[in-house]
Motif scaffolding. Structure first.
Motif, short mmCIF file in Angstrom:
data_model
loop_
_atom_site.label_atom_id
_atom_site.label_comp_id
_atom_site.label_asym_id
_atom_site.label_seq_id
_atom_site.Cartn_x
_atom_site.Cartn_y
_atom_site.Cartn_z
N LEU A 1 0.84 -1.20 0.00
CA LEU A 1 0.00 0.00 0.00
C LEU A 1 0.87 1.25 0.00
O LEU A 1 0.49 2.27 -0.59
CB LEU A 1 -0.92 -0.01 1.22
N VAL A 2 2.04 1.18 0.64
CA VAL A 2 2.95 2.33 0.65
C VAL A 2 3.45 2.63 -0.76
O VAL A 2 3.47 3.78 -1.20
CB VAL A 2 4.14 2.05 1.59
N LEU A 3 3.86 1.59 -1.51
CA LEU A 3 4.34 1.79 -2.87
C LEU A 3 3.20 2.28 -3.76
O LEU A 3 3.41 3.14 -4.63
CB LEU A 3 4.94 0.49 -3.42
N ASP A 4 1.98 1.75 -3.58
CA ASP A 4 0.84 2.23 -4.35
C ASP A 4 0.60 3.72 -4.12
O ASP A 4 0.34 4.48 -5.06
CB ASP A 4 -0.42 1.44 -3.98
N THR A 5 0.69 4.14 -2.86
CA THR A 5 0.49 5.55 -2.53
C THR A 5 1.58 6.41 -3.17
O THR A 5 1.31 7.49 -3.71
CB THR A 5 0.50 5.75 -1.00
N LEU A 6 2.83 5.92 -3.15
CA LEU A 6 3.93 6.65 -3.78
C LEU A 6 3.70 6.79 -5.28
O LEU A 6 3.94 7.86 -5.86
CB LEU A 6 5.25 5.93 -3.51
N VAL A 7 3.21 5.73 -5.92
CA VAL A 7 2.94 5.78 -7.37
C VAL A 7 1.85 6.81 -7.66
O VAL A 7 1.94 7.57 -8.65
CB VAL A 7 2.54 4.39 -7.89
N LEU A 8 0.82 6.88 -6.82
CA LEU A 8 -0.25 7.85 -7.03
C LEU A 8 0.29 9.27 -6.89
O LEU A 8 -0.10 10.17 -7.65
CB LEU A 8 -1.38 7.60 -6.04
N PHE A 9 1.17 9.52 -5.91
CA PHE A 9 1.81 10.83 -5.78
C PHE A 9 2.61 11.15 -7.04
O PHE A 9 2.56 12.27 -7.56
CB PHE A 9 2.72 10.86 -4.56
N GLU A 10 3.38 10.17 -7.52
CA GLU A 10 4.18 10.38 -8.72
C GLU A 10 3.29 10.64 -9.94
O GLU A 10 3.65 11.42 -10.82
CB GLU A 10 5.07 9.16 -8.96
N THR A 11 2.13 9.99 -9.98
CA THR A 11 1.20 10.19 -11.09
C THR A 11 0.69 11.63 -11.11
O THR A 11 0.54 12.23 -12.19
CB THR A 11 0.03 9.21 -10.98
N VAL A 12 0.42 12.19 -9.94
CA VAL A 12 0.01 13.60 -9.87
C VAL A 12 1.08 14.49 -10.48
O VAL A 12 0.78 15.39 -11.27
CB VAL A 12 -0.26 14.00 -8.40
N ARG A 13 2.33 14.22 -10.14
CA ARG A 13 3.43 15.01 -10.71
C ARG A 13 3.49 14.87 -12.22
O ARG A 13 3.62 15.88 -12.94
CB ARG A 13 4.75 14.56 -10.08
N VAL A 14 3.38 13.65 -12.72
CA VAL A 14 3.46 13.40 -14.14
C VAL A 14 2.34 14.12 -14.89
O VAL A 14 2.56 14.74 -15.94
CB VAL A 14 3.42 11.88 -14.44
N VAL A 15 1.14 14.08 -14.34
CA VAL A 15 -0.01 14.72 -15.00
C VAL A 15 0.13 16.24 -14.99
O VAL A 15 -0.08 16.91 -16.01
CB VAL A 15 -1.33 14.31 -14.31
N LEU A 16 0.54 16.80 -13.85
CA LEU A 16 0.64 18.26 -13.74
C LEU A 16 1.80 18.84 -14.56
O LEU A 16 1.70 19.95 -15.06
CB LEU A 16 0.80 18.67 -12.28
N THR A 17 2.89 18.09 -14.67
CA THR A 17 4.05 18.60 -15.41
C THR A 17 4.04 18.18 -16.87
O THR A 17 4.83 18.70 -17.66
CB THR A 17 5.36 18.11 -14.76
N GLY A 18 3.16 17.23 -17.24
CA GLY A 18 3.13 16.76 -18.63
C GLY A 18 4.32 15.91 -18.98
O GLY A 18 4.60 15.68 -20.16
N GLU A 19 5.05 15.40 -18.00
CA GLU A 19 6.25 14.61 -18.23
C GLU A 19 5.88 13.29 -18.91
O GLU A 19 5.01 12.57 -18.49
CB GLU A 19 6.95 14.33 -16.91
N GLY A 20 6.58 13.02 -20.02
CA GLY A 20 6.36 11.76 -20.72
C GLY A 20 5.06 11.70 -21.51
O GLY A 20 4.65 10.63 -21.94
N ALA A 21 4.40 12.86 -21.70
CA ALA A 21 3.14 12.85 -22.46
C ALA A 21 3.40 12.43 -23.90
O ALA A 21 4.47 12.66 -24.47
CB ALA A 21 2.52 14.24 -22.41
N HIS A 22 2.38 11.81 -24.51
CA HIS A 22 2.55 11.31 -25.88
C HIS A 22 1.30 11.65 -26.69
O HIS A 22 0.27 11.98 -26.16
CB HIS A 22 2.79 9.80 -25.87
#
Length: 460
Positions: free
Chosen positions: A439-460
């Motif tokens: 659950l800790v790793l899942d929560t970390l991935v969700l935090f990272e997903t927020v960053r990816v969406v807000l910054t547009g990193e890796g968008a295709h």
């Protein structure tokens, strides 16, 4: 590196987080202390509230990626990341002021002081991250080997994210291992234990593949371990440092006898409850965006609004994934499956926007509710590509022992891929997730997903 619930966190990052939280906590306490009528302050209320504020701000900016090393980014990207953190953090901080029980001493001057301190902390953190990361407890590392694996270890440790781990040298493992590292750092002429003790080595990384013919000094490695020196093989090293299980250094015995890859009823139940709760909340929050997206797709070129496609899920079983249609209806008119590519010319105008913002993925939350997918897990692939990749990549089928996810460790750690080589890179992150998912790793991935969406990193 510190291991918390089966996941490794860089020690220098944890030090940065604790330092920033402490600065914000002190800022709140000082602002309260120096305001008028400070003698009437209820410190039993202020202290826990100040701690909550400090760690909430740090958690928010962790999601913004502020604690990721910025040395590999341009100055413009680093500044943009700081501005994004400020724009998100300041309104949230102001809202926290209104929510926490500070009404008796929550003056405008106090709010301004703490918000100014928050801005200073964000700016200072960005400046620090422009330099090579360092840790107060950076270990001294000896690499056993001089060949291509040793060079790969050296490059991995040179990454800014590794907290300045100091390489004291390369110890030749014997045999005919080529010298592909700096020959000036190659150590020879004495035993491994003697070198480790003389150079005060904390860790030994075994970067030699050959395990037969006396190549590895097993007895000396055991003596090093008994002396308190940590010894890592290639698989364990890359798992710890890069958050991936490297296929090229992986052995079936390591998968069988090693730690991790635990599947239990209790873990599955916790993950399922988390998925149901999070997917329901996200669907409610995203409902207006999904409605607008559906209308835009309909207005641009008519239906269908949704795109359903067969994917491979848990245990190799297939299911229909649901996404917003982002490509033309004749995208595969020849009937041959193709990987989606960056700036794909088959995408519609609306499709390009919703793919960049990851909005096209939102309908997959329906797959989560019915139990076909999880919120976090490996990306589900099409059967055509799974058959192809399983023949070319060893251990590819291991990723199917957990449910596929809307987002995942591979998605937030590696850019969008559209080739077999990209699939190998992403598989290495998927294997790490399958081995260590909690659950800790899942929560970390969700935090990272927020960053990816807000910054547009890796968008295709």
């Amino acid at each position: 590196m510190l291991k918390v619930f089966s996941h490794y966190f860089p020690s220098h990052t944890l030090q940065q987080i604790l330092l920033d939280a402490l600065l914000l906590f002190v800022a709140v306490v000082l602002a309260v202390t120096f305001q008028a009528h400070a003698e009437t302050v209820e410190w039993e209320v202020v202290i826990p509230s100040a701690l909550s504020f400090a760690f909430l701000m740090v958690a928010l900016n962790s999601a913004m990626g502020l604690y990721r090393p910025a040395a590999q980014y341009s100055h413009r990207a680093a500044i943009a990341r700081v501005l994004l953190s400020v724009l998100v953090s300041l309104p949230v901080a102001y809202g926290v002021f209104r929510w926490l029980p500070w009404s008796g001493f929550n003056s405008g001057a106090m709010q301004a002081s703490v918000l100014l301190m928050l801005g200073v902390v964000l700016s200072m953190r960005a400046l620090v991250n422009r330099r090579q990361a360092s840790s107060l407890f950076a270990p001294r590392v000896l690499i056993l080997g001089t060949g291509p694996d040793a060079l790969a270890v050296q490059r991995a440790l040179a990454c800014p994210a590794q907290g300045g781990m100091e390489i004291v040298g390369f110890f030749s493992g014997g045999g005919d291992d080529p010298v592909e590292v700096d020959p000036r750092k190659v150590l020879s002429g004495s035993g491994l234990v003697e070198v480790v003790r003389r150079l005060r080595v904390n860790e030994v990384i075994v970067a030699v593949r050959e395990r037969r013919g006396g190549v590895l000094p097993l007895r000396e490695l055991l003596d090093c371990k008994l002396d308190g020196v940590r010894v890592f093989d290639l698989s364990s090293f890359f798992e710890r440092v890069q958050g991936q299980v490297r296929v090229d250094s992986l052995r079936a015995s390591w998968l069988i006898y090693g730690d991790g890859f635990r599947q239990s009823l209790g873990r599955a139940l916790i993950k399922r409850c988390f998925d149901l709760f999070a997917a329901t909340v996200l669907l409610l929050l995203a409902a207006p965006i999904m409605l607008i997206t559906a209308l835009l797709i309909l207005f641009e070129d008519g239906g269908p609004i949704f795109y359903r496609q067969e994917r491979v899920g848990l245990g190799g079983k297939t299911f229909k994934v649901t996404k917003f249609r982002s490509m033309r209806t004749d995208a595969e008119k020849d009937g041959k499956p193709r990987w989606a590519a960056s700036n794909d010319d088959r995408a519609t105008r609306v499709g390009r926007i919703i793919r960049k913002l990851r909005i096209d993925e939102l309908p997959q939350l329906l797959n989560v509710l019915v139990g076909e997918m999880s919120l976090v897990g490996p990306r589900p692939e099409r059967p055509y590509f799974v058959d192809q990749l399983a023949q070319e990549i060893p251990f590819y089928g291991v990723r199917h022992c957990v449910k596929p996810g809307v987002t995942g460790w591979a998605q937030v750690r590696y850019q969008y891929g559209s080739s077999v080589d990209d699939a190998i890179q992403k598989l290495q992150y998927d294997l790490y997730y399958v081995k260590n998912h909690t659950l800790v790793l899942d929560t970390l991935v969700l935090f990272e997903t927020v960053r990816v969406v807000l910054t547009g990193e890796g968008a295709h």
